[in-house]
Design a protein around this motif. Structure first.
Motif, short mmCIF file in Angstrom:
data_model
loop_
_atom_site.label_atom_id
_atom_site.label_comp_id
_atom_site.label_asym_id
_atom_site.label_seq_id
_atom_site.Cartn_x
_atom_site.Cartn_y
_atom_site.Cartn_z
N LYS A 92 0.76 -1.48 -0.17
CA LYS A 92 -0.02 -0.01 -0.18
C LYS A 92 0.89 1.15 0.06
CE LYS A 92 -3.83 -2.01 2.52
NZ LYS A 92 -4.71 -2.06 3.68
N ILE A 93 0.50 2.37 -0.82
CA ILE A 93 1.25 3.48 -1.04
C ILE A 93 0.21 4.69 -0.66
CG2 ILE A 93 2.64 4.91 -2.45
CD1 ILE A 93 3.31 2.06 -3.85
N HIS A 94 0.76 5.60 -0.10
CA HIS A 94 0.00 6.77 -0.02
C HIS A 94 0.85 7.98 0.27
CE1 HIS A 94 -3.37 9.42 1.49
NE2 HIS A 94 -2.48 9.82 2.71
N ASN A 95 0.56 8.78 -0.52
CA ASN A 95 1.41 10.38 -0.84
C ASN A 95 2.69 9.97 -1.16
OD1 ASN A 95 -0.82 11.89 -0.53
ND2 ASN A 95 -0.64 12.09 1.86
N GLY A 96 2.98 9.01 -2.06
CA GLY A 96 4.56 8.33 -2.26
C GLY A 96 5.25 7.74 -1.18
N LEU A 97 4.73 7.30 -0.15
CA LEU A 97 5.26 6.59 0.94
C LEU A 97 4.85 5.31 0.96
CD1 LEU A 97 5.45 9.41 3.82
CD2 LEU A 97 7.23 8.75 2.09
N ILE A 98 5.64 4.30 1.43
CA ILE A 98 4.83 2.84 1.47
C ILE A 98 4.36 2.85 2.86
CG2 ILE A 98 5.63 0.39 1.81
CD1 ILE A 98 8.11 1.20 -0.27
#
Length: 381
Positions: free
Chosen positions: A280-286
């Motif tokens: 899962k990735i959110h705003n370019g972060l894992i």
């Protein structure tokens, strides 16, 4: 010739059989302990379904069918694919300290070295066999044994193998999560052509106990160790049962404690096995990642990678740096280098595959057979 310990057991349960092997590793966790190497040759009660250490049991195994048929399920400490064990499959466990064999420099060499012990035993029976990547023992190109290896942080080593004296591949197929259309007579015939057994090669109904004696001799001859029978005593069995209850009979170890039934995962076929990544990735972060598969690895390496890439930027450079750091801590995933693993995780983030394209992975089932069927169907064959 030095003396080693020999343990022989039959009809053990799934959880007990695996707990004994890990318990024995405890004797080799200290360099000052003079305990000689141990060879354990045993059979499971029919039938036990054992997943590999890094597999997702919900994805691999038809749990409802296993329960309906009264088959036990557990998870091995070693990697690899799902296996079916019973009275006609000989379990092989060789336990030692890493420095017992200073000529073995890495897990791949360990596979080659100890597979020769099984080959020596089969040779005495009149069966010629050879080691084949990935971690199979074959007879004329057909798999006759699956091999596994596990090393803990204390330099205790467990070499695992399952030797097919006989095997029911149609039963194995029923216990995997395969689409019904793949459970065809054609698929069973094709898979049987890539698999063989001791009885098939000899042409007569040899007993597992008879085969076991030859395998024992093969280890003795190849390693220069005389294995003396020393069964588990009462105190040891009591400790095994504690480990069994805590781990190998524990649903959290077997099935996992944080499973997401509907999660999607990316699947990549490599020479080392199938690698499955849920990310899962959110705003370019894992934000989360889980790596499954039928590969072989140091468990602490895989855990460290999963934990340390969470919160990092989703870039190959950052992933490669973190993964390389874990490998540098004497870690390994057999046949998969840091560059390859980083690339797979990047692919997983960019292109999640549909669950409809999922293939369970078994130690004894060649997934390429199913792929060939699909290609044939597309061509109208």
């Amino acid at each position: 010739m030095i003396a080693g310990r020999y343990i022989e057991e039959d009809a053990v349960s799934a959880s007990y059989g695996l707990a004994v092997d890990e318990f024995l590793m405890g004797y080799y966790s200290s360099p000052s302990n003079p305990e000689p190497p141990t060879l354990r040759l045993y059979t499971y009660r029919s039938n036990c379904v054992l997943a590999g250490s890094f597999q997702d049991v919900y994805r691999e195994i038809n749990i409802e069918e296993c329960r309906r048929m009264g088959f036990e399920i557990s998870r091995r400490p070693t990697g690899g694919g799902t296996i079916l064990m019973g009275e006609d499959q000989l379990g092989i466990a060789f336990v030692m300290r890493g420095d017992n064999f200073k000529n073995i420099k890495n897990p791949r060499e360990a596979f080659i070295h100890f597979s020769k012990c099984i080959s020596e035993g089969l040779k005495s029976l009149g069966i010629g066999s050879a080691f084949r990547i990935k971690n199979d023992l074959t007879v004329n190109g057909r798999k006759i044994a699956g091999l596994g290896i596990y090393a803990n942080e204390m330099d205790s080593w467990l070499f695992h193998a399952s030797l097919l004296v006989d095997f029911d591949i149609s039963l194995m197929l029923k216990l995997l999560k395969l689409p019904k259309e793949k459970l065809s007579e054609r698929s069973i015939v094709a898979l049987n052509e890539r698999l063989t057994t001791v009885r098939r090669e000899l042409g007569y109904n040899v007993s597992t106990k008879h085969v076991r004696e030859y395998i024992k001799r093969g280890f003795e001859k190849n390693l220069g160790i005389k294995f003396i029978s020393r069964p588990l005593n009462y105190s040891e069995i009591r400790k095994v049962k504690i480990l069994e209850k805590r781990k190998y009979a524990n649903p959290i170890w077997i099935f996992g404690g944080d499973h997401e039934p509907e999660k999607k995962e990316f699947i990549k076929k490599t020479d080392a096995g199938l690698v499955r990544v849920s990310i899962k990735i959110h705003n370019g972060l894992i934000t989360s990642v889980k790596i499954y598969g039928d590969f072989f690895s140091n468990p602490s390496t895989l855990k460290g990678i999963e934990e340390n890439i969470v919160g990092k930027e989703f870039t190959k450079e950052g992933l490669l740096r973190t993964i390389s750091e874990e490998y540098d801590k004497n870690g390994w995933i057999l046949g998969i280098d840091p560059e390859t693993l980083a690339s797979i995780i990047i692919e997983a983030g960019d292109h999640l595959l549909s669950l409809n394209n999922y293939y369970p992975s078994s130690c004894f089932i060649d997934q390429s057979v199913f792929e060939e069927f699909e290609m044939g169907n597309e061509d109208g064959k």
